[in-house]
Design a protein around this motif. Structure first.
Motif, mmCIF file in Angstrom:
data_model
loop_
_atom_site.group_PDB
_atom_site.id
_atom_site.type_symbol
_atom_site.label_atom_id
_atom_site.label_comp_id
_atom_site.label_asym_id
_atom_site.label_seq_id
_atom_site.Cartn_x
_atom_site.Cartn_y
_atom_site.Cartn_z
ATOM 1 N N GLN A 148 -10.382 5.714 0.571
ATOM 2 C CA GLN A 148 -10.193 6.525 -0.626
ATOM 3 C C GLN A 148 -8.950 6.046 -1.370
ATOM 4 N N ASP A 149 -8.847 6.442 -2.629
ATOM 5 C CA ASP A 149 -7.659 6.085 -3.398
ATOM 6 C C ASP A 149 -6.428 6.737 -2.765
ATOM 7 N N SER A 206 0.822 -1.204 0.000
ATOM 8 C CA SER A 206 0.000 0.000 0.000
ATOM 9 C C SER A 206 0.859 1.258 0.000
ATOM 10 N N HIS A 223 -3.061 2.191 -3.354
ATOM 11 C CA HIS A 223 -4.247 1.340 -3.329
ATOM 12 C C HIS A 223 -5.473 2.110 -3.807
ATOM 13 N N LYS A 224 -6.490 1.346 -4.198
ATOM 14 C CA LYS A 224 -7.760 1.908 -4.608
ATOM 15 C C LYS A 224 -8.748 1.836 -3.444
ATOM 16 N N LYS A 225 -9.724 2.703 -3.491
ATOM 17 C CA LYS A 225 -10.762 2.713 -2.460
ATOM 18 C C LYS A 225 -11.412 1.328 -2.367
ATOM 19 N N ALA A 250 -9.932 -1.430 -1.384
ATOM 20 C CA ALA A 250 -9.004 -2.540 -1.633
ATOM 21 C C ALA A 250 -8.844 -3.418 -0.401
ATOM 22 N N SER A 262 -6.537 -2.800 -7.902
ATOM 23 C CA SER A 262 -6.645 -2.398 -9.301
ATOM 24 C C SER A 262 -6.056 -3.476 -10.197
ATOM 25 N N PRO A 278 -1.541 -0.659 -8.305
ATOM 26 C CA PRO A 278 -2.049 -0.373 -6.957
ATOM 27 C C PRO A 278 -2.930 -1.517 -6.461
#
Length: 468
Positions: free
Chosen positions: A237-238, A222, A227-229, A231, A281, A278
């Motif tokens: 949040q992203d 991370s 990372h993506k929201k 995850a 994703s 990320p």
């Protein structure tokens, strides 16, 4: 509620000005009008407009649009941040399109529809706000880049060992080769990394430092890859990873030797492919960064396949720089000490203190197991405690706070218990425990922090607190 925005309507038709002002005042906080375009320079000087509605033609019989082009150019020169919407008759649409090519954002045809005018101005105002935010982010980013690349600590020393280091830096820095910096704790590895960045073609971009010894294994991906929201639990949040955050600049991977083998494999894959994915994703993102890594682990241990992946080592050490410990560059000790004396006398608002000959001799005779970091702490403590205008050996307490390298032995590493002082004072016990742990691990900060159950940053704070 009215939308915040300062609107200016420029037209020679008084009816258009009045109608436009009455319409826009319902939706926007401030609306001004002007029937003489030659007043634009003074209006722009005295006001901060967000959006200007500008007629293409002024005066009877004008239809070429040249006046509109002229004043559009003037606005762009005097207030380039303002969003301009052209006003034209139906027959002048082609001219308005040409105006857009020259920098206008949109156009309104006369006679207009009120809903169309409101929608166009609202969109233009949002564009203005977006531009302002973008400009602010750009300025902030430039300030951050400058802050990260500003030389806060000088690299002092002209001993033969340091001359060799400077030579390697000057030859490696202009290239894009990855650099691995080896050296004991406190030798100034990050300073060398920053110097490499400053002398490189990426000097105007960001220098981002990541302490791998302070990142838990569970957060490694991370932190570095982003990372993506959604995850994982808590990913609300992203988040951009450190690798992408350093785009175009230099990423300094400190304490690379502390990275577990399974995480080394993940880092190697990313560095080989020059792409990062990320967490959460499926989309790979290419990156363009230079890697400078550092470790206090010995070269012999790095070459042990059971400890460090050799393919990752080859990827990192295109150029290898080994920083000498302070005990091997005694010629530089006094110069470095004088630098810190000046620094801390200014910080604590004291007159410039001088080193006595006895203090110089004691400093040159000391082994400095904590290297430059230990010297810096010793100078700061001495300046705080000194009551005269000369620093004596007693101000440094070199034989009491920190053992010399000669005192380290295998026997030092054996005890796993801490003998308690006569007085059960928590601060005294904490100081003794930290001192013994440092001695056991030969002042390896990462290993000491791990044994004490602290982060490296927390250990440094406690060392400073106790003068260790």
């Amino acid at each position: 509620m009215k939308q915040q925005g300062h609107i200016l309507i420029v037209d020679d038709d008084q009816d258009i000005l009045v109608a436009g002002k009455l319409l826009l005042k319902r939706k926007f906080s401030q609306v001004d009008i002007c029937n003489r375009p030659e007043q634009l320079p003074s209006l722009l000087a005295d006001n901060s407009f967000d959006v200007i509605l500008l007629d293409m033609n002024f005066g009877p019989g004008e239809s070429s649009g040249q006046q509109g082009f002229h004043w559009l150019s003037q606005i762009q020169q005097l207030a380039p941040e303002v969003v301009v919407i052209m006003i034209t008759a139906h027959g002048g649409v082609d001219i308005a399109v040409e105006a857009i090519k020259q920098g206008a954002t949109d156009f309104i045809a006369k006679p207009w529809h009120n809903e169309k005018v409101i929608a166009t101005v609202t969109t233009a105002l949002e564009l203005k706000h977006t531009r302002a935010e973008s400009q602010q982010l750009k300025v902030t980013n430039q300030a951050l880049v400058q802050a990260t690349t500003t030389r806060s600590d000088a690299i002092i020393g002209d001993s033969p060992a340091m001359q060799n280091v400077h030579s390697l830096v000057s030859r490696a820095a202009p290239t894009d080769a990855n650099v691995l910096i080896l050296g004991e704790n406190g030798t100034g590895k990050e300073l060398i990394a920053r110097d490499i960045h400053r002398q490189s073609a990426r000097a105007e971009q960001v220098f981002l430092s990541v302490d791998l010894g302070a990142i838990s294994e569970s957060l490694f991906e991370s932190e570095l890859f982003g990372h993506k929201k959604g995850a994982f639990t808590g990913a609300q949040q992203d988040r951009i990873g450190k690798i992408k955050a350093a785009e175009g600049g230099t990423l300094f991977l400190d304490e690379i030797g502390n990275l577990p083998l399974h995480l080394q494999a993940k880092l190697l894959t990313v560095l080989e492919q020059r792409k990062v994915t990320p967490l959460g994703s499926n989309q790979e993102e290419a990156f363009n960064i230079r890697i400078v890594a550092a470790t206090n682990v010995s070269k012999a241990k790095l070459c042990d396949e059971q400890y460090f992946r050799q393919d990752l080592l080859f990827r990192l050490n295109t150029v290898e720089i080994t920083l000498p410990p302070l005990r091997e560059r005694r010629k530089d000790i006094i110069a470095i000490a004088e630098h810190f004396i000046t620094l801390y006398c200014k910080k604590y608002q004291k007159a410039k203190l001088q080193l006595s000959d006895e203090a110089k001799a004691a400093m040159l005779d000391y082994q400095w197991p904590g290297n430059i970091r230990a010297l810096r702490h010793a100078i700061e403590r001495a300046i705080i405690l000194c009551e005269g205008d000369t620093l004596s050996p007693q101000d440094f307490q070199l034989t009491h706070d920190t053992p010399s390298v000669a005192s380290y032995s295998q026997a030092d590493k054996a005890p796993n218990t801490v003998s308690l002082p006569d007085e059960l004072n928590l601060d005294a016990i904490e100081k003794m425990a930290i001192a013994q742990a440092l001695k056991k691990h030969v002042y390896n900060i990462s290993h000491t922090a791990k044994e004490l159950g602290l982060t490296r940053a927390a250990l440094y704070r406690r060392m400073e607190k106790h003068g260790l």
